[in-house]
Design a protein around this motif. Structure first.
Motif, short mmCIF file in Angstrom:
data_model
loop_
_atom_site.label_atom_id
_atom_site.label_comp_id
_atom_site.label_asym_id
_atom_site.label_seq_id
_atom_site.Cartn_x
_atom_site.Cartn_y
_atom_site.Cartn_z
N GLU A 65 0.36 -1.14 -0.24
CA GLU A 65 0.15 0.05 -0.11
C GLU A 65 0.69 1.32 -0.09
OE1 GLU A 65 -3.01 -0.02 3.11
OE2 GLU A 65 -3.56 -2.72 2.60
N ARG A 66 2.11 0.89 0.07
CA ARG A 66 2.87 2.50 -0.32
C ARG A 66 2.60 3.07 -1.56
NH1 ARG A 66 7.98 0.25 3.38
NH2 ARG A 66 6.79 -1.24 4.99
N ILE A 67 2.32 3.57 -2.14
CA ILE A 67 2.01 3.91 -3.57
C ILE A 67 1.96 5.49 -3.20
CG2 ILE A 67 0.71 4.43 -5.29
CD1 ILE A 67 -0.68 1.84 -4.03
N ALA A 68 3.00 5.68 -4.09
CA ALA A 68 3.28 7.62 -3.96
C ALA A 68 3.28 8.27 -5.77
CB ALA A 68 4.82 8.19 -3.17
N THR A 69 2.46 8.55 -5.89
CA THR A 69 2.42 9.70 -7.44
C THR A 69 2.53 11.15 -7.06
OG1 THR A 69 0.43 10.14 -6.70
CG2 THR A 69 0.40 8.32 -6.96
N PHE A 70 3.59 11.42 -8.82
CA PHE A 70 4.23 11.96 -8.67
C PHE A 70 3.91 13.17 -10.04
CE2 PHE A 70 6.90 10.53 -6.54
CZ PHE A 70 7.63 11.01 -5.48
N ASP A 71 3.31 13.92 -9.93
CA ASP A 71 3.01 14.60 -11.72
C ASP A 71 4.41 15.04 -12.07
OD1 ASP A 71 2.48 16.88 -13.30
OD2 ASP A 71 3.48 18.06 -12.55
N ASN A 72 4.63 15.02 -13.18
CA ASN A 72 5.99 15.55 -14.08
C ASN A 72 6.01 16.43 -14.54
OD1 ASN A 72 7.84 14.26 -15.47
ND2 ASN A 72 7.07 14.80 -17.50
N ASP A 73 5.17 17.77 -15.16
CA ASP A 73 5.93 18.52 -15.47
C ASP A 73 5.41 19.26 -14.82
OD1 ASP A 73 6.23 17.92 -18.32
OD2 ASP A 73 4.01 17.96 -18.43
N GLY A 74 7.27 20.46 -14.07
CA GLY A 74 6.93 21.67 -12.89
C GLY A 74 7.57 20.89 -11.73
N PHE A 164 17.05 18.16 -22.71
CA PHE A 164 15.84 18.41 -22.08
C PHE A 164 15.49 17.03 -20.72
CE2 PHE A 164 14.43 20.54 -25.58
CZ PHE A 164 14.01 21.71 -25.36
N ASP A 165 16.00 16.05 -21.08
CA ASP A 165 15.86 15.12 -19.74
C ASP A 165 16.71 15.46 -19.11
OD1 ASP A 165 18.07 14.23 -22.12
OD2 ASP A 165 17.01 12.12 -22.46
N GLN A 166 17.89 16.02 -19.06
CA GLN A 166 18.62 17.00 -17.75
C GLN A 166 18.48 17.55 -17.08
OE1 GLN A 166 22.61 17.43 -18.99
NE2 GLN A 166 22.85 15.34 -19.48
N CYS A 167 17.10 17.90 -17.56
CA CYS A 167 16.28 19.19 -16.96
C CYS A 167 15.21 18.75 -16.03
CB CYS A 167 15.66 20.46 -17.60
SG CYS A 167 16.52 21.05 -18.86
N VAL A 168 15.80 17.74 -14.67
CA VAL A 168 15.68 17.31 -13.97
C VAL A 168 15.67 17.82 -12.72
CG1 VAL A 168 15.03 14.93 -12.71
CG2 VAL A 168 15.57 15.13 -15.59
N TYR A 169 15.16 17.81 -11.99
CA TYR A 169 15.23 18.70 -10.92
C TYR A 169 16.01 16.89 -9.52
CZ TYR A 169 11.75 21.95 -11.67
OH TYR A 169 11.10 22.39 -12.89
N GLN A 170 17.19 17.30 -9.42
CA GLN A 170 18.19 16.39 -8.42
C GLN A 170 17.40 16.52 -6.89
OE1 GLN A 170 20.52 15.00 -9.45
NE2 GLN A 170 21.42 14.02 -7.43
N PRO A 171 16.69 17.25 -6.52
CA PRO A 171 16.30 16.95 -4.77
C PRO A 171 14.96 15.86 -5.67
CG PRO A 171 16.53 19.50 -5.63
CD PRO A 171 17.12 18.31 -7.00
N TRP A 187 4.99 6.58 -8.72
CA TRP A 187 4.09 6.57 -9.96
C TRP A 187 3.75 7.91 -11.08
CZ3 TRP A 187 0.48 2.45 -12.44
CH2 TRP A 187 0.51 1.40 -11.82
N ILE A 188 4.36 8.09 -11.32
CA ILE A 188 3.50 9.28 -12.79
C ILE A 188 2.52 9.20 -12.73
CG2 ILE A 188 4.65 10.20 -14.52
CD1 ILE A 188 7.17 10.20 -14.86
N VAL A 189 1.30 10.57 -12.69
CA VAL A 189 0.29 11.08 -12.92
C VAL A 189 0.49 11.87 -13.36
CG1 VAL A 189 -1.60 10.83 -12.10
CG2 VAL A 189 -0.40 9.46 -11.66
N SER A 190 0.61 12.63 -14.91
CA SER A 190 0.70 13.57 -15.52
C SER A 190 -0.32 13.58 -16.73
CB SER A 190 2.22 13.22 -16.00
OG SER A 190 2.09 14.78 -17.34
N GLY A 191 -0.37 15.17 -16.81
CA GLY A 191 -1.14 15.56 -18.35
C GLY A 191 -0.43 15.51 -19.37
N GLY A 192 0.52 15.22 -19.26
CA GLY A 192 1.30 14.38 -20.53
C GLY A 192 1.22 12.97 -20.91
N GLY A 193 1.51 13.69 -22.45
CA GLY A 193 1.45 12.02 -23.32
C GLY A 193 1.99 10.43 -22.35
#
Length: 337
Positions: A65-74, A164-171, A187-193
């Motif tokens: 049950e340890r599920i974490a969801t992340f938006d992607n852009d921003g 662009f794929d190095q414009c990722v937030y290190q933290p 998990w990623i849960v994003s409005g992106g495609g």
């Protein structure tokens, strides 16, 4: 190509590379989040993880049950001067335009060329969906994957002069690794495609393609030259944004998350679903873009996507953690090789 222009025209293209495994974060036992300053935000994260991952704790949550969801852009990577998929689509429009002169009079194409985010987003993202249909539909999923890979390998961010794929937030990379080390599914849960994000999510974030939820259109199965193929169509099926995010979580995960991470009002419903009236201990976090020197500073009036007003107002009353990028992070991006 837009990836070759100056910042006012999106980007400067140079030799790029896909980071892959080199973006993986080394987490020490002494400090699992070294790019986070010792502020209230870091303490809140560590305290929550300790509570839910320590056997015998009254707030212990089983691994399943340890599920974490992340938006992607921003949230996981930058979303300026436009969401990166929109820049990819703009580059595709420019590449394909000589073969489609009729696109010159298309209102959505004109809005994209002017960086008119509001125009593209109006009427339930009608303009953006039209752009994605023009540039994404009619090809097989394998062909689309390759186009994205080719673009990521060559295009650079206009301001940061890095792929662009190095414009990722290190933290946030450290946070993903820290959560997985403590039994979380990330998990990623994003409005992106969804097809766009699945190309790089595993290499860049360590998130496998089956743990990526995003907006998607109908695909069609057929046999071509004796080979099974999936072809992308013009038919939009699902937009994974705002109220669509809890729907996507229910549909594709089937469990309620106990942690959710976003940066805009578009993520508010996901964080509400995760933290309000959840029978399990829960955690919500908002990345507030406050660092105009190292990244961008915006909330109520973003130049791109990522408007943050109602979610920011709701954060204190709901106990959500707000990350001040300028004051809570020692660094924003991983140092260049």
């Amino acid at each position: 190509m837009i990836g070759q222009m100056n910042e006012s025209g999106f980007g400067i293209k140079g030799l790029g590379w896909i980071v892959g495994v080199t973006m993986a974060v080394s987490v020490s036992a002494a400090d699992p989040l070294p790019s986070w300053k010792a502020t209230a935000a870091k303490k809140a994260i560590v305290d929550f993880v300790d509570r839910v991952a320590t056997e015998g704790s009254p707030d212990f949550v089983p691994v399943a049950e340890r599920i974490a969801t992340f938006d992607n852009d921003g949230t996981l990577w930058c979303e300026n001067p436009l969401p990166f998929q929109a820049i990819f689509a703009a580059d595709e429009i420019e590449r394909l335009l000589p073969d489609h002169p009729e696109w010159e009079s298309n209102a959505a194409v004109q809005a994209l060329q002017k960086r008119d985010v509001a125009g593209l987003s109006a009427n339930h993202h009608k303009g953006l969906l039209e752009i994605l249909a023009l540039t994404h539909a009619g090809m097989t999923t394998d062909e689309f994957d390759q186009r994205v890979r080719d673009w990521l390998a060559t295009a650079e961010h206009p301001r940061f002069n890095r792929p662009f794929d190095q414009c990722v937030y290190q933290p946030m990379l450290e946070l993903l690794t820290y959560l997985r080390a403590n039994g979380f599914q990330t998990w990623i849960v994003s409005g992106g495609g969804v097809d766009f994000m699945r190309v790089f999510a595993d290499d860049v974030y360590g998130i496998p393609p089956d743990q990526v939820i995003g907006s998607y259109g109908q695909v069609k199965f057929e046999m071509k030259d004796g080979k099974p193929t999936l072809t992308k169509t013009l038919d939009t099926v699902f937009i994974d944004d705002k109220e669509g995010k809890p729907v996507g979580i229910h549909t594709f995960i089937g469990r309620r998350p106990i942690a959710a991470f976003g940066n805009s009002d578009g993520d508010q419903a996901m964080i509400q679903y995760t933290t309000i009236d959840n029978p399990r201990p829960s955690f919500g976090l908002i990345v507030h873009h406050t660092d105009g020197e190292r990244e961008y500073a915006y909330d109520a009036n973003p130049k791109s996507s990522g408007k943050l007003v109602t979610a920011l107002e709701a954060a204190p009353g709901n106990g959500w953690t707000v990350v001040d990028m300028k004051n809570d992070w020692t660094t924003v991006f991983e140092a260049k090789p």
